[in-house]
Design a protein around this motif. Structure first.
Motif, PDB file in Angstrom:
ATOM      1  N   CYS A   1       0.894  -0.890   0.026  1.00 19.77           N
ATOM      2  CA  CYS A   1       0.065  -0.013  -0.014  1.00 19.77           C
ATOM      3  C   CYS A   1       0.929   1.035   0.003  1.00 19.77           C
ATOM      4  N   ILE A   2       1.820   1.282   0.724  1.00 16.91           N
ATOM      5  CA  ILE A   2       2.837   2.511   0.996  1.00 16.91           C
ATOM      6  C   ILE A   2       3.576   2.534  -0.463  1.00 16.91           C
ATOM      7  N   SER A   3       3.929   1.403  -1.147  1.00 13.19           N
ATOM      8  CA  SER A   3       4.513   1.516  -2.426  1.00 13.19           C
ATOM      9  C   SER A   3       3.507   2.118  -3.509  1.00 13.19           C
ATOM     10  N   CYS A   4       2.247   1.633  -3.280  1.00 15.66           N
ATOM     11  CA  CYS A   4       1.351   2.024  -4.213  1.00 15.66           C
ATOM     12  C   CYS A   4       1.044   3.753  -4.122  1.00 15.66           C
ATOM     13  N   ILE A   5       1.301   4.222  -2.877  1.00 15.74           N
ATOM     14  CA  ILE A   5       1.158   5.813  -2.699  1.00 15.74           C
ATOM     15  C   ILE A   5       2.361   6.335  -3.186  1.00 15.74           C
ATOM     16  N   ILE A   6       3.547   5.738  -3.021  1.00 19.14           N
ATOM     17  CA  ILE A   6       4.795   6.451  -3.547  1.00 19.14           C
ATOM     18  C   ILE A   6       4.602   6.401  -5.160  1.00 19.14           C
ATOM     19  N   LEU A   7       4.071   5.461  -5.624  1.00 14.93           N
ATOM     20  CA  LEU A   7       3.946   5.451  -7.225  1.00 14.93           C
ATOM     21  C   LEU A   7       3.041   6.351  -7.464  1.00 14.93           C
ATOM     22  N   ILE A   8       2.012   6.893  -6.865  1.00 11.59           N
ATOM     23  CA  ILE A   8       0.990   7.850  -7.150  1.00 11.59           C
ATOM     24  C   ILE A   8       1.934   9.250  -7.117  1.00 11.59           C
ATOM     25  N   TYR A   9       2.684   9.416  -5.947  1.00 13.34           N
ATOM     26  CA  TYR A   9       3.494  10.688  -6.004  1.00 13.34           C
ATOM     27  C   TYR A   9       4.335  10.702  -7.217  1.00 13.34           C
ATOM     28  N   LEU A  10       5.034   9.639  -7.454  1.00 10.47           N
ATOM     29  CA  LEU A  10       5.817   9.685  -8.869  1.00 10.47           C
ATOM     30  C   LEU A  10       5.110  10.036 -10.235  1.00 10.47           C
ATOM     31  N   SER A  11       3.732   9.533 -10.142  1.00  6.85           N
ATOM     32  CA  SER A  11       2.995   9.505 -11.613  1.00  6.85           C
ATOM     33  C   SER A  11       2.416  11.042 -11.558  1.00  6.85           C
ATOM     34  N   LEU A  12       2.070  11.509 -10.387  1.00  6.03           N
ATOM     35  CA  LEU A  12       1.508  12.845 -10.393  1.00  6.03           C
ATOM     36  C   LEU A  12       2.671  13.799 -10.861  1.00  6.03           C
ATOM     37  N   GLN A  13       4.019  13.661 -10.511  1.00  2.28           N
ATOM     38  CA  GLN A  13       5.090  14.418 -10.927  1.00  2.28           C
ATOM     39  C   GLN A  13       5.050  14.420 -12.465  1.00  2.28           C
ATOM     40  N   VAL A  14       5.038  13.323 -13.194  1.00  2.00           N
ATOM     41  CA  VAL A  14       5.193  13.257 -14.699  1.00  2.00           C
ATOM     42  C   VAL A  14       3.893  13.853 -15.221  1.00  2.00           C
ATOM     43  N   ILE A  15       2.639  13.839 -14.674  1.00  2.00           N
ATOM     44  CA  ILE A  15       1.426  14.308 -15.009  1.00  2.00           C
ATOM     45  C   ILE A  15       1.644  15.967 -14.884  1.00  2.00           C
ATOM     46  N   PHE A  16       2.140  16.460 -13.788  1.00  2.44           N
ATOM     47  CA  PHE A  16       2.032  17.855 -13.892  1.00  2.44           C
ATOM     48  C   PHE A  16       3.175  18.293 -15.074  1.00  2.44           C
ATOM     49  N   ILE A  17       4.323  17.597 -15.065  1.00  5.25           N
ATOM     50  CA  ILE A  17       5.055  18.126 -15.981  1.00  5.25           C
ATOM     51  C   ILE A  17       4.527  18.388 -17.554  1.00  5.25           C
ATOM     52  N   SER A  18       4.069  16.869 -17.735  1.00  7.41           N
ATOM     53  CA  SER A  18       3.328  17.189 -19.148  1.00  7.41           C
ATOM     54  C   SER A  18       2.240  18.227 -19.181  1.00  7.41           C
ATOM     55  N   ARG A  19       1.313  18.252 -18.089  1.00  5.36           N
ATOM     56  CA  ARG A  19       0.180  19.127 -18.271  1.00  5.36           C
ATOM     57  C   ARG A  19       0.800  20.700 -18.667  1.00  5.36           C
ATOM     58  N   ILE A  20       1.548  21.040 -17.663  1.00  9.67           N
ATOM     59  CA  ILE A  20       2.109  22.498 -17.746  1.00  9.67           C
ATOM     60  C   ILE A  20       2.813  22.817 -19.159  1.00  9.67           C
ATOM     61  N   CYS A  21       3.522  21.711 -19.679  1.00 11.51           N
ATOM     62  CA  CYS A  21       4.216  21.983 -20.769  1.00 11.51           C
ATOM     63  C   CYS A  21       3.166  22.060 -22.012  1.00 11.51           C
ATOM     64  N   ASN A  22       1.955  21.101 -22.068  1.00 13.54           N
ATOM     65  CA  ASN A  22       0.988  21.125 -23.022  1.00 13.54           C
ATOM     66  C   ASN A  22       0.158  22.459 -23.029  1.00 13.54           C
ATOM     67  N   LEU A  23      -0.141  22.959 -21.840  1.00 11.56           N
ATOM     68  CA  LEU A  23      -0.810  24.389 -21.898  1.00 11.56           C
ATOM     69  C   LEU A  23       0.061  25.173 -22.165  1.00 11.56           C
ATOM     70  N   THR A  24       1.262  25.492 -21.981  1.00 12.25           N
ATOM     71  CA  THR A  24       2.318  26.470 -22.389  1.00 12.25           C
ATOM     72  C   THR A  24       2.464  26.424 -23.819  1.00 12.25           C
ATOM     73  N   CYS A  25       2.374  25.268 -24.495  1.00  9.07           N
ATOM     74  CA  CYS A  25       2.619  24.894 -26.016  1.00  9.07           C
ATOM     75  C   CYS A  25       1.379  25.481 -26.747  1.00  9.07           C
ATOM     76  N   ASP A  26       0.330  25.165 -26.042  1.00  5.07           N
ATOM     77  CA  ASP A  26      -0.844  25.722 -26.684  1.00  5.07           C
ATOM     78  C   ASP A  26      -1.245  27.083 -26.863  1.00  5.07           C
ATOM     79  N   GLU A  27      -0.720  27.670 -25.721  1.00  2.00           N
ATOM     80  CA  GLU A  27      -0.735  29.212 -25.664  1.00  2.00           C
ATOM     81  C   GLU A  27       0.201  29.866 -26.471  1.00  2.00           C
ATOM     82  N   VAL A  28       1.138  29.360 -26.688  1.00  2.00           N
ATOM     83  CA  VAL A  28       2.431  29.789 -27.655  1.00  2.00           C
ATOM     84  C   VAL A  28       1.793  29.828 -28.839  1.00  2.00           C
TER      85      VAL A  28
END
Length: 296
Positions: free
Chosen positions: A269-296
């Protein structure tokens, strides 16, 4: 520009990952900051070697793949921070160029940030830093307190927490910087729509009054923002490549442990929580890059 993430920049500089400008109106002594960053890099390297146990065996793992992944993950925990520091030092000129160009844009736009928005940004930074710290501290404390067989000594625990928090702060800093670019592009695009008579739901009345600008002036502002984005992209490009590679290795290691190595339900269960942390980091990076590219 940097007001958007001032406290994250200070935290990053303290950890050695940001030998760059924090106050856009002041000069910096890069040599002193470089020495500080290299000292911190050396401390992380020593802690990784003596505390995280690079020379130790894989424990109870009998599988060859599991043993290899455990060894890689030991290096991975500290390479996050060490590679970030080294690349920040090597690519510092690109960051300073980006700040200069972004400052030029801000100087051409009057009242580009209201006071309450700046205060809100400070609250957001403090909330993000507190959430990151609590998330990694709680995850590591659960591992050491709930699972007796998996207990770590105090130095190893502190080293893991510091490196995890430091790296997550770097990702938060990246997201806040690109969020600042995104907001500027968004307001500029809204002003273009107003100037051309196109209706839009983008709020721009506070930051830019489109009636004071011509198409040529807006093109000049867009050129400044585009140049700043290109410099930031050049600065962060190598770091993003390394970050994504390290995070994918981390995710693969935890998935393998959950499926084949770990037998304890609580640790899964703890490993799954850490997996969620790591996955959220990847999602945040992808999301902000996508938003910025769209506005550019």
């Amino acid at each position: 520009m940097l007001e958007n993430c001032r406290w994250l920049l200070k935290t990053s500089r303290l950890s050695g990952c940001h030998p760059h400008t924090i106050d856009e109106r002041s000069r910096i002594n890069f040599c002193l900051l470089l020495i500080h960053s290299l000292i911190m890099c050396g401390l992380y390297s020593v802690a990784a070697y003596y505390v995280l146990g690079f020379g130790k065996n894989c424990g109870d793992s009998n599988a060859t793949i599991g043993c290899a992944l455990q060894r890689i993950n030991r290096y991975n925990r500290c390479l996050y921070v060490i590679v970030t520091i080294l690349l920040s030092c090597l690519r510092h000129k690109e960051f300073e160029r980006a700040v200069i160009v972004a400052r030029k844009f801000d100087s051409l736009v009057i009242n580009n940030y209201p006071a309450d928005e700046g205060q809100m940004m400070n609250y957001r930074q403090w909330f993000v830093m507190l959430a990151i710290s609590l998330a990694w501290i709680s995850a590591n404390m659960l591992i050491t307190c709930v699972i007796p067989l998996y207990q770590l000594n105090l130095y190893t625990l502190v080293a893991q927490i510091v490196m995890r928090i430091t790296f997550s702060m770097e990702i938060a800093k990246f997201c806040f910087i690109y969020d600042a670019l995104y907001r500027r592009f968004r307001r500029l695009n809204g002003s273009c729509c107003k100037l051309s008579g196109v209706t839009t739901d983008i709020g721009t009345s506070v930051s830019i009054n489109a009636n004071r600008f011509t198409i040529s002036n807006l093109q000049r502002l867009h050129s400044c923002l585009t140049d700043a984005t290109n410099h930031f992209t050049s600065y962060y490009g190598p770091q993003l490549l390394c970050w994504l590679a390290f995070m994918l290795l981390d995710i693969i290691t935890y998935i393998f442990d959950i499926l084949y190595e770990t037998k304890n339900t609580v640790l899964i269960c703890i490993s799954c929580i850490i997996l969620i942390y790591l996955s959220l980091q990847v999602i945040f990076i992808s999301r902000i890059c996508n938003l910025t590219c769209d506005e550019v």
